[in-house]
Design a protein around this motif. Structure first.
Motif, PDB file in Angstrom:
ATOM      1  N   ILE A  14       0.865  -1.165   0.000  1.00  9.54           N
ATOM      2  CA  ILE A  14       0.000   0.000   0.000  1.00  9.54           C
ATOM      3  C   ILE A  14       0.907   1.222   0.000  1.00  9.54           C
ATOM      4  O   ILE A  14       1.762   1.361   0.872  1.00  9.54           O
ATOM      5  N   THR A  15       0.738   2.078  -0.985  1.00  9.84           N
ATOM      6  CA  THR A  15       1.538   3.288  -1.102  1.00  9.84           C
ATOM      7  C   THR A  15       0.643   4.491  -0.869  1.00  9.84           C
ATOM      8  O   THR A  15      -0.469   4.556  -1.385  1.00  9.84           O
ATOM      9  N   PHE A  16       1.142   5.410  -0.086  1.00  4.88           N
ATOM     10  CA  PHE A  16       0.423   6.627   0.298  1.00  4.88           C
ATOM     11  C   PHE A  16       1.273   7.800  -0.168  1.00  4.88           C
ATOM     12  O   PHE A  16       2.468   7.829   0.084  1.00  4.88           O
ATOM     13  N   GLU A  17       0.667   8.745  -0.902  1.00  2.00           N
ATOM     14  CA  GLU A  17       1.428   9.922  -1.314  1.00  2.00           C
ATOM     15  C   GLU A  17       0.592  11.189  -1.166  1.00  2.00           C
ATOM     16  O   GLU A  17      -0.534  11.264  -1.641  1.00  2.00           O
ATOM     17  N   ALA A  18       1.175  12.173  -0.487  1.00  5.51           N
ATOM     18  CA  ALA A  18       0.534  13.478  -0.290  1.00  5.51           C
ATOM     19  C   ALA A  18       1.559  14.578  -0.549  1.00  5.51           C
ATOM     20  O   ALA A  18       1.638  15.560   0.174  1.00  5.51           O
ATOM     21  N   SER A  19       2.355  14.388  -1.583  1.00  5.83           N
ATOM     22  CA  SER A  19       3.420  15.346  -1.908  1.00  5.83           C
ATOM     23  C   SER A  19       2.865  16.600  -2.575  1.00  5.83           C
ATOM     24  O   SER A  19       1.841  16.561  -3.247  1.00  5.83           O
ATOM     25  N   VAL A  20       3.577  17.688  -2.380  1.00  5.49           N
ATOM     26  CA  VAL A  20       3.290  18.964  -3.027  1.00  5.49           C
ATOM     27  C   VAL A  20       4.547  19.326  -3.824  1.00  5.49           C
ATOM     28  O   VAL A  20       5.661  19.204  -3.304  1.00  5.49           O
ATOM     29  N   PRO A  21       4.389  19.767  -5.093  1.00  5.55           N
ATOM     30  CA  PRO A  21       5.576  20.121  -5.887  1.00  5.55           C
ATOM     31  C   PRO A  21       6.493  21.109  -5.155  1.00  5.55           C
ATOM     32  O   PRO A  21       6.032  21.975  -4.424  1.00  5.55           O
ATOM     33  N   ILE A  29       5.241   3.665   2.334  1.00  3.67           N
ATOM     34  CA  ILE A  29       4.881   2.331   1.850  1.00  3.67           C
ATOM     35  C   ILE A  29       4.595   1.447   3.050  1.00  3.67           C
ATOM     36  O   ILE A  29       5.275   1.524   4.074  1.00  3.67           O
ATOM     37  N   ASN A  30       3.589   0.599   2.889  1.00  2.00           N
ATOM     38  CA  ASN A  30       3.165  -0.300   3.958  1.00  2.00           C
ATOM     39  C   ASN A  30       3.022  -1.705   3.376  1.00  2.00           C
ATOM     40  O   ASN A  30       2.401  -1.879   2.325  1.00  2.00           O
ATOM     41  N   HIS A  31       3.596  -2.692   4.044  1.00  3.20           N
ATOM     42  CA  HIS A  31       3.460  -4.092   3.625  1.00  3.20           C
ATOM     43  C   HIS A  31       2.664  -4.896   4.655  1.00  3.20           C
ATOM     44  O   HIS A  31       2.583  -6.112   4.547  1.00  3.20           O
ATOM     45  N   ILE A  32       2.098  -4.206   5.653  1.00  2.00           N
ATOM     46  CA  ILE A  32       1.366  -4.892   6.718  1.00  2.00           C
ATOM     47  C   ILE A  32      -0.129  -4.720   6.467  1.00  2.00           C
ATOM     48  O   ILE A  32      -0.771  -3.816   6.972  1.00  2.00           O
ATOM     49  N   GLY A  33      -0.638  -5.568   5.602  1.00  2.00           N
ATOM     50  CA  GLY A  33      -2.053  -5.520   5.262  1.00  2.00           C
ATOM     51  C   GLY A  33      -2.503  -6.878   4.775  1.00  2.00           C
ATOM     52  O   GLY A  33      -1.691  -7.752   4.475  1.00  2.00           O
ATOM     53  N   ILE A 129      -4.897  -4.727  -8.211  1.00  2.00           N
ATOM     54  CA  ILE A 129      -4.242  -3.428  -8.082  1.00  2.00           C
ATOM     55  C   ILE A 129      -5.300  -2.334  -8.180  1.00  2.00           C
ATOM     56  O   ILE A 129      -6.167  -2.377  -9.057  1.00  2.00           O
ATOM     57  N   SER A 130      -5.230  -1.371  -7.262  1.00  2.00           N
ATOM     58  CA  SER A 130      -6.126  -0.210  -7.337  1.00  2.00           C
ATOM     59  C   SER A 130      -5.319   1.056  -7.101  1.00  2.00           C
ATOM     60  O   SER A 130      -4.239   1.022  -6.521  1.00  2.00           O
ATOM     61  N   ILE A 157      -3.641   6.883  -3.054  1.00  2.00           N
ATOM     62  CA  ILE A 157      -3.437   5.573  -2.426  1.00  2.00           C
ATOM     63  C   ILE A 157      -3.396   4.522  -3.516  1.00  2.00           C
ATOM     64  O   ILE A 157      -4.306   4.432  -4.350  1.00  2.00           O
ATOM     65  N   LYS A 158      -2.343   3.731  -3.512  1.00  2.00           N
ATOM     66  CA  LYS A 158      -2.202   2.615  -4.447  1.00  2.00           C
ATOM     67  C   LYS A 158      -2.110   1.334  -3.631  1.00  2.00           C
ATOM     68  O   LYS A 158      -1.386   1.286  -2.626  1.00  2.00           O
ATOM     69  N   THR A 159      -2.851   0.312  -4.056  1.00  2.00           N
ATOM     70  CA  THR A 159      -2.803  -0.969  -3.354  1.00  2.00           C
ATOM     71  C   THR A 159      -2.460  -2.083  -4.336  1.00  2.00           C
ATOM     72  O   THR A 159      -2.872  -2.041  -5.501  1.00  2.00           O
ATOM     73  N   GLU A 160      -1.704  -3.044  -3.860  1.00  2.00           N
ATOM     74  CA  GLU A 160      -1.355  -4.224  -4.649  1.00  2.00           C
ATOM     75  C   GLU A 160      -1.435  -5.435  -3.730  1.00  2.00           C
ATOM     76  O   GLU A 160      -0.744  -5.495  -2.702  1.00  2.00           O
ATOM     77  N   PHE A 161      -2.297  -6.384  -4.091  1.00  2.00           N
ATOM     78  CA  PHE A 161      -2.419  -7.627  -3.335  1.00  2.00           C
ATOM     79  C   PHE A 161      -2.401  -8.802  -4.294  1.00  2.00           C
ATOM     80  O   PHE A 161      -2.885  -8.701  -5.423  1.00  2.00           O
ATOM     81  N   LEU A 162      -1.852  -9.911  -3.844  1.00  2.00           N
ATOM     82  CA  LEU A 162      -1.876 -11.154  -4.603  1.00  2.00           C
ATOM     83  C   LEU A 162      -2.646 -12.167  -3.751  1.00  2.00           C
ATOM     84  O   LEU A 162      -2.123 -12.657  -2.735  1.00  2.00           O
ATOM     85  N   VAL A 163      -3.899 -12.430  -4.131  1.00  2.00           N
ATOM     86  CA  VAL A 163      -4.730 -13.356  -3.355  1.00  2.00           C
ATOM     87  C   VAL A 163      -4.564 -14.767  -3.902  1.00  2.00           C
ATOM     88  O   VAL A 163      -4.430 -14.986  -5.105  1.00  2.00           O
TER      89      VAL A 163
END
Length: 164
Positions: A14-21, A29-33, A129-130, A157-163
Motif C-alpha cells: 500500500i503506497t500513500f502519497e501526499a506530496s506537493v511540488p 509504503i506499507n506491507h502490513i495488510g 491493483i487499485s 493511495i495505491k494498493t497491490e495484493f496477490l490473493v
C-alpha cells in the motif's frame, strides 16, 4: 465448501502519497495488510495496519502517526466492497479492469469509494491493483497550518495484493 471461495493475501503493498511540488516528498509504503476476495461473488475486504507505513524521514512517520492519523486511536484502515462484474473465468494473464465500489474507513470515518481495480492471473494467484485519491478532510484528518502548504489534502493511495 464455502471456504474454498475465499482467496487471501496476508501481505500486500500500500503506497500513500501526499506530496506537493517543490517540497519534501510525502510518501510512505506499507506491507502490513491483508485482503480477502470471495471468488464467487467478487466481494472484497482489505485491512491495513496504519503504523506499518514507512516514510523516508523518521520525523514524518512520527508526525503521521501521532498528529495526523492518530494511529494509537485508529490503528487500522479498512475497505469493504465488491468488484463489479467479477468472474474468475474471464481473468487471464493480461490485466483486466473492473469497477470496484465499497466503503473505505480511515481515522474512524467511512467514505464511499468508486474506483477501478486491475486484475490478472499470475502463477501465484490473482493480482489486484487499485489506485485512487481521497481528501484528508473527508476523514477528519487535520493538517496543521504550519505545514499545510507542504502536505497535499488530496492523497493518492495505491494498493497491490496477490490473493491465493
Amino acid at each position: 465448501m464455502f471456504a474454498q471461495d475465499k482467496m487471501i493475501a496476508k501481505t500486500g503493498k500500500i503506497t500513500f502519497e501526499a506530496s506537493v511540488p517543490s517540497f519534501e516528498e510525502v510518501t510512505a509504503i506499507n506491507h502490513i495488510g491483508s485482503c480477502l476476495l470471495n471468488s464467487k461473488t467478487g466481494e472484497i475486504a482489505c485491512l491495513v495496519l496504519v503504523k506499518g507505513f514507512r516514510f523516508k524521514l523518521a520525523l514524518m512517520e512520527e508526525h503521521f502517526n501521532e498528529n495526523y492519523i492518530e494511529s494509537n486511536d485508529y490503528p487500522k484502515a479498512t475497505f469493504k466492497g465488491i468488484i463489479q462484474g467479477f468472474n474468475s473465468n474471464i481473468i487471464g494473464t493480461t490485466p483486466k479492469q473492473f469497477k470496484m465500489k465499497g466503503k473505505l474507513e480511515i481515522h474512524g470515518k467511512k467514505k464511499e469509494i468508486d474506483t477501478n481495480a486491475t486484475l490478472r492471473k499470475t502463477d501465484g494467484g490473482i493480482e489486484i491493483i487499485s489506485d485512487f485519491n481521497v481528501n484528508s478532510d473527508e476523514f477528519a484528518i487535520v493538517i496543521p497550518s504550519v505545514v499545510s502548504w507542504k502536505v497535499a489534502k488530496t492523497v493518492n493511495i495505491k494498493t497491490e495484493f496477490l490473493v491465493k
